[in-house]
Motif scaffolding. Structure first.
Motif, PDB file in Angstrom:
ATOM      1  N   LEU A 145       0.869  -1.186   0.000  1.00 20.66           N
ATOM      2  CA  LEU A 145       0.000   0.000   0.000  1.00 20.66           C
ATOM      3  C   LEU A 145       0.897   1.225   0.000  1.00 20.66           C
ATOM      4  N   ALA A 146       0.689   2.130  -0.944  1.00 20.48           N
ATOM      5  CA  ALA A 146       1.430   3.389  -1.005  1.00 20.48           C
ATOM      6  C   ALA A 146       0.419   4.528  -1.062  1.00 20.48           C
ATOM      7  N   ALA A 147       0.267   5.238   0.049  1.00 18.30           N
ATOM      8  CA  ALA A 147      -0.673   6.360   0.139  1.00 18.30           C
ATOM      9  C   ALA A 147       0.130   7.642   0.301  1.00 18.30           C
ATOM     10  N   PHE A 148       0.064   8.501  -0.711  1.00 18.71           N
ATOM     11  CA  PHE A 148       0.901   9.694  -0.786  1.00 18.71           C
ATOM     12  C   PHE A 148       0.127  10.945  -0.381  1.00 18.71           C
ATOM     13  N   ASP A 149       0.874  11.974  -0.027  1.00 21.22           N
ATOM     14  CA  ASP A 149       0.315  13.303   0.203  1.00 21.22           C
ATOM     15  C   ASP A 149       0.477  14.139  -1.070  1.00 21.22           C
ATOM     16  N   HIS A 150      -0.174  15.289  -1.118  1.00 22.72           N
ATOM     17  CA  HIS A 150       0.029  16.356  -2.112  1.00 22.72           C
ATOM     18  C   HIS A 150      -0.374  15.996  -3.534  1.00 22.72           C
ATOM     19  N   GLU A 151      -1.254  15.004  -3.698  1.00 24.15           N
ATOM     20  CA  GLU A 151      -1.754  14.722  -5.051  1.00 24.15           C
ATOM     21  C   GLU A 151      -2.555  15.882  -5.603  1.00 24.15           C
TER      22      GLU A 151
ATOM     23  N   THR B 202      -4.187  11.617 -12.075  1.00 28.15           N
ATOM     24  CA  THR B 202      -3.994  10.931 -10.802  1.00 28.15           C
ATOM     25  C   THR B 202      -2.500  10.700 -10.575  1.00 28.15           C
ATOM     26  N   ILE B 203      -2.188   9.912  -9.545  1.00 28.39           N
ATOM     27  CA  ILE B 203      -0.809   9.502  -9.349  1.00 28.39           C
ATOM     28  C   ILE B 203      -0.397   8.417 -10.336  1.00 28.39           C
ATOM     29  N   GLY B 204      -1.342   7.886 -11.104  1.00 27.51           N
ATOM     30  CA  GLY B 204      -1.059   6.776 -12.001  1.00 27.51           C
ATOM     31  C   GLY B 204       0.036   7.049 -13.016  1.00 27.51           C
ATOM     32  N   PRO B 205      -0.131   8.071 -13.886  1.00 27.16           N
ATOM     33  CA  PRO B 205       0.922   8.359 -14.862  1.00 27.16           C
ATOM     34  C   PRO B 205       2.255   8.717 -14.207  1.00 27.16           C
ATOM     35  N   ILE B 206       2.214   9.395 -13.064  1.00 25.75           N
ATOM     36  CA  ILE B 206       3.443   9.749 -12.356  1.00 25.75           C
ATOM     37  C   ILE B 206       4.180   8.487 -11.903  1.00 25.75           C
ATOM     38  N   THR B 207       3.442   7.540 -11.320  1.00 28.15           N
ATOM     39  CA  THR B 207       4.046   6.298 -10.838  1.00 28.15           C
ATOM     40  C   THR B 207       4.633   5.490 -11.987  1.00 28.15           C
ATOM     41  N   ALA B 208       3.879   5.396 -13.082  1.00 27.19           N
ATOM     42  CA  ALA B 208       4.356   4.636 -14.236  1.00 27.19           C
ATOM     43  C   ALA B 208       5.632   5.236 -14.802  1.00 27.19           C
ATOM     44  N   ALA B 209       5.671   6.553 -14.946  1.00 28.12           N
ATOM     45  CA  ALA B 209       6.823   7.210 -15.567  1.00 28.12           C
ATOM     46  C   ALA B 209       8.029   7.230 -14.642  1.00 28.12           C
ATOM     47  N   ARG B 210       7.811   7.473 -13.351  1.00 31.32           N
ATOM     48  CA  ARG B 210       8.945   7.615 -12.426  1.00 31.32           C
ATOM     49  C   ARG B 210       9.631   6.282 -12.158  1.00 31.32           C
ATOM     50  N   HIS B 211       8.851   5.204 -12.072  1.00 30.34           N
ATOM     51  CA  HIS B 211       9.416   3.927 -11.635  1.00 30.34           C
ATOM     52  C   HIS B 211       9.442   2.869 -12.738  1.00 30.34           C
TER      53      HIS B 211
ATOM     54  N   GLY C 116       5.056  13.075  -1.801  1.00 26.62           N
ATOM     55  CA  GLY C 116       4.171  12.942  -2.945  1.00 26.62           C
ATOM     56  C   GLY C 116       4.586  11.805  -3.865  1.00 26.62           C
ATOM     57  N   ALA C 117       3.693  11.433  -4.773  1.00 27.90           N
ATOM     58  CA  ALA C 117       3.971  10.328  -5.694  1.00 27.90           C
ATOM     59  C   ALA C 117       5.099  10.647  -6.656  1.00 27.90           C
ATOM     60  N   ASP C 118       5.369  11.929  -6.886  1.00 25.35           N
ATOM     61  CA  ASP C 118       6.465  12.309  -7.777  1.00 25.35           C
ATOM     62  C   ASP C 118       7.792  12.415  -7.043  1.00 25.35           C
ATOM     63  N   GLY C 119       7.807  12.091  -5.756  1.00 18.61           N
ATOM     64  CA  GLY C 119       9.033  12.073  -4.975  1.00 18.61           C
ATOM     65  C   GLY C 119       9.633  10.673  -4.936  1.00 18.61           C
ATOM     66  N   PRO C 120      10.720  10.496  -4.201  1.00 20.96           N
ATOM     67  CA  PRO C 120      11.452   9.229  -4.208  1.00 20.96           C
ATOM     68  C   PRO C 120      10.957   8.184  -3.220  1.00 20.96           C
ATOM     69  N   LEU C 121       9.911   8.468  -2.439  1.00 22.96           N
ATOM     70  CA  LEU C 121       9.548   7.605  -1.319  1.00 22.96           C
ATOM     71  C   LEU C 121       9.270   6.167  -1.746  1.00 22.96           C
ATOM     72  N   LEU C 122       8.374   5.960  -2.706  1.00 25.85           N
ATOM     73  CA  LEU C 122       8.005   4.598  -3.087  1.00 25.85           C
ATOM     74  C   LEU C 122       9.206   3.834  -3.638  1.00 25.85           C
ATOM     75  N   GLY C 123       9.939   4.451  -4.552  1.00 27.20           N
ATOM     76  CA  GLY C 123      11.087   3.774  -5.125  1.00 27.20           C
ATOM     77  C   GLY C 123      12.116   3.401  -4.077  1.00 27.20           C
TER      78      GLY C 123
ATOM     79  N   GLY D 296      -0.190  18.429  -7.350  1.00 24.77           N
ATOM     80  CA  GLY D 296       0.839  18.045  -8.294  1.00 24.77           C
ATOM     81  C   GLY D 296       1.787  16.946  -7.869  1.00 24.77           C
ATOM     82  N   SER D 297       1.746  16.521  -6.605  1.00 18.87           N
ATOM     83  CA  SER D 297       2.524  15.371  -6.121  1.00 18.87           C
ATOM     84  C   SER D 297       4.026  15.614  -6.029  1.00 18.87           C
ATOM     85  N   GLN D 298       4.473  16.847  -6.212  1.00 21.21           N
ATOM     86  CA  GLN D 298       5.910  17.118  -6.200  1.00 21.21           C
ATOM     87  C   GLN D 298       6.363  17.532  -4.803  1.00 21.21           C
ATOM     88  N   SER D 299       6.650  16.535  -3.982  1.00 15.99           N
ATOM     89  CA  SER D 299       7.140  16.761  -2.629  1.00 15.99           C
ATOM     90  C   SER D 299       7.817  15.490  -2.155  1.00 15.99           C
TER      91      SER D 299
END
Length: 431
Positions: free
Chosen positions: A261-267, A383-392, A276-283, A270-273
């Motif tokens: 489960l990955a629940a992010f803040d700041h969606e 959503t965070i979907g395209p961000i997650t796909a592209a970042r990871h 957020g999903a555009d940050g390094p936390l999940l990876g 823009g998720s840039q924190s």
């Protein structure tokens, strides 16, 4: 169904409790962590060395949580199955200098967070919640869940055009809530919160505070087929993901994957924190899980290549008063099951192969699902979907629950859809 569903209407009852107890992202992750702790998960600190033990673990960072369950004997290259969601909702947030007012009124200075339906904040009894940071660097959650604030609307007698021309709100001038009478005094709000939280005067050095409606979630309608409540976008998904992960961990023998489960803040902005999903936390968490089990970069690459993420976020049910705003051939209905979101311009990450993964999970859970696309004349949200796909580089599928009044103080969903979503997430996480 061949077997009783893992979740039923009791899940929706619990969702309502979760919504009421989670007026901020910080409260939401604390409540998710508490549920996971009861399921046997344990918190690990990012500053500590991680071990190779199996079982459930989670990381908290601000308003984000990443939790995962390592089955006994999982190889370093074992792929992940991820449910992604976000903990934040559009609202009004307290400014650095919060004490303001005039003309005998004491007010709280707020800033607009995300894209709320501004009119829905008017003439409601509002509370205040969030995180206080103390001088020693520790944090304390605070929740004033009683009528404390109100954004009073201008009387129609002083704006006769409002009925014909519509309500026009200036974000700076018209949305500052009142909370008392008398002279404005710097430091009053934080002193009040220190007293409320049982802290000494001057102990608070920083704050992340937001306004919320104190009206409790409730079943609605003649047959109680609907649920009205706050922050369904997107705590409905956070709650379902938490429940699904705990359920899968409870029967975790023989899992072919590592459920996450990955629940992010700041969606909502823009998720840039760092949370957020555009940050390094999940990876970072996924990689460290691989390496803690003795894996190499090659194992990490193999694990990521086999990983799938469901980006679970609320979507739009067809609105009976504005049906023309929806695609004419795609009309998701409440209580019709979760939705698969598709956008060929990649505002959603779903493609045909992702649809197959989602369809298989729903078939396994015996849960119906619907498809959502935007009207071609309307801009599509994301959503965070395209961000997650592209970042990871992870296959990602966008899904969710169809609701009305998205981004309102009080949103509306079907009473069955939350538990239908949770059952489909269990089937997905089981691989």
């Amino acid at each position: 169904m061949s077997e009783p569903p893992r979740f039923d209407r009791g899940h929706t009852d619990d969702l309502m409790s979760f919504l009421a107890a989670s007026p901020s992202p910080y409260h939401a992750v604390a409540n998710a962590a508490e549920r996971l702790e009861k399921a046997g998960f344990r918190q690990v600190a990012e500053t500590d060395a991680w071990d190779a033990t199996s079982g459930g673990k989670y990381v908290l960072r601000g308003g984000a949580i990443v939790a995962w369950y390592v089955p006994e004997g999982a190889a370093p290259h074992t792929p992940f199955r991820i449910v992604g969601a976000h903990t934040d909702s559009p609202n009004l947030r307290v400014k650095p200098l919060p004490d303001t007012g005039g003309h005998g009124w004491r007010q709280v200075a707020v800033e607009i967070y995300g894209g709320p339906l501004l009119n829905s904040w008017l003439d409601r009894d509002l509370g205040l919640a969030g995180r206080l940071t103390l001088r020693d660097g520790s944090t304390r959650l605070v929740n004033v869940d009683r009528p404390l604030l109100r954004v009073p609307q201008l009387a129609i007698h002083l704006d006769r055009s409002v009925s014909a021309e519509g309500l026009k709100l200036d974000k700076q001038r018209h949305l500052q809530p009142v909370w008392g009478l008398g002279e404005v005094r710097d430091g009053d709000l934080i002193a009040f919160l220190e007293e409320t939280a049982g802290l000494a005067a001057g102990e608070v050095a920083g704050w992340d505070l937001m306004v919320h409606s104190i009206e409790a979630p409730a079943y609605l309608g003649r047959d109680k087929e609907l649920v009205a409540g706050p922050r369904m976008d997107n705590l409905l998904s956070v709650h379902a993901g938490t429940a699904a992960l705990a359920a899968v961990a409870g029967s975790g023998a023989g899992l072919p994957c590592i459920p996450v489960l990955a629940a992010f803040d700041h969606e909502e902005n823009g998720s840039q924190s760092d949370t957020g999903a555009d940050g390094p936390l999940l990876g970072s968490v996924l990689e460290r899980s691989v390496f803690a089990r003795g894996g190499s970069y090659e194992d990490r690459a193999r694990a990521f290549a086999g990983t799938v993420c469901l980006s679970s976020d609320t979507g739009h049910a067809v609105h009976p008063n504005y049906a023309e705003r929806h695609d004419p051939t795609h009309h998701p209905r409440v209580n019709g099951g979760p939705i698969l979101k598709v956008n060929v311009n990649n505002r959603y990450a779903t493609d045909g192969s992702g649809r197959a993964v989602w369809a298989a999970a729903c078939e396994k859970a015996e849960v119906p699902f619907q498809s959502f696309v935007s009207n071609n004349s309307m801009p599509c949200g994301t959503t965070i979907g395209p961000i997650t796909a592209a970042r990871h580089g992870i296959k990602t599928v966008d899904i969710g629950v169809a609701i009305l009044s998205m981004h309102s103080v009080r949103e509306l969903c079907g009473a069955d859809d939350p538990w239908l979503l949770a059952n489909s997430l269990v089937a997905f996480l089981e691989g």
